[in-house]
Write an enzyme that holds these catalytic residues in place. Structure first.
Site, short mmCIF file in Angstrom:
data_model
loop_
_atom_site.label_atom_id
_atom_site.label_comp_id
_atom_site.label_asym_id
_atom_site.label_seq_id
_atom_site.Cartn_x
_atom_site.Cartn_y
_atom_site.Cartn_z
CG ASP A 111 -1.97 -1.09 1.20
OD1 ASP A 111 -1.92 -1.92 0.28
OD2 ASP A 111 -2.80 -1.14 2.12
CE LYS A 154 -3.89 -4.17 1.22
NZ LYS A 154 -4.52 -3.23 2.12
CB CYS A 202 -2.29 -2.54 5.38
SG CYS A 202 -3.99 -1.89 5.24
#
Length: 196
Positions: A10, A96, A140
């Site tokens: 990310d 995601k 995350c």
């Protein structure tokens, strides 16, 4: 086939300073991540990238009862990878949080353009050891690492290539991984392991 892979979590505009959920110093780890990418590429080892890729309306956002302001909405500038991140042409990209009813905290919830999961791709490439970098350590990266451990992967968190929202919480997360058998490494450690 090799058994090692790099997982970059990310590194998107909305998670870097100036973004909707910017992590302080989140952009400063990008040059180090690029060094890891180059290192793994030079050794012909797979590199995986995850991204939050939310719909406009999702239970993940506050307006629908979630915890977060809107961020990383697919096909918007905030959802794009940071421009300084060097993404190889042959990299695997997994999206995601794509469904309106999922958060998508873990990389293992991600799917590629052919709807393959990370677990499927890792097994196809006979990977059993992950080196994990990205944002954010206490969200995350944490969930991705936890799930990797639960699935039996050996994990290495790259502490010079991760950054957290809350520094104390992030330190606690890293300490927990180390106690559970994960390794906390930096670039020089990984160079020694991978370079002949």
């Amino acid at each position: 086939m090799s058994n090692k892979a790099l997982l970059v979590v990310d590194v998107q505009n909305d998670f870097c300073p100036g973004g909707a959920l910017g992590v302080s110093g989140g952009n400063k780890i990008i040059p180090v991540i690029n060094e890891y990418i180059k290192l793994f590429q030079n050794q012909n080892l797979p590199v995986f990238f995850t991204r939050d890729w939310h719909p406009d309306s999702t239970a993940h956002f506050k307006e629908k009862g979630g915890d977060w302001p809107p961020h990383c909405i697919r096909n918007t500038p905030g959802a794009e990878f940071h421009p300084d991140l060097n993404i190889p042409d042959n990299a695997d990209i997994l999206s995601k949080g794509v469904s309106p009813d999922t958060d998508g905290y873990s990389a293992f919830e991600g799917i590629d353009e052919n709807e393959n999961s990370l677990d499927t791709l890792l097994k196809e490439k006979e990977v059993d050891t992950l080196y994990i970098a990205g944002l954010a350590t206490d969200f995350c990266v944490r969930f991705s690492t936890q799930e990797a451990m639960q699935k039996g992967y050996e994990i290495n968190v790259l502490t010079d290539a991760t950054e957290g929202v809350d520094k104390d919480a992030s330190k606690e997360v890293l300490d927990t991984f180390a106690k559970k058998g994960g390794r906390l490494l930096q670039l020089d450690d990984v160079k020694q392991e991978l370079e002949p």
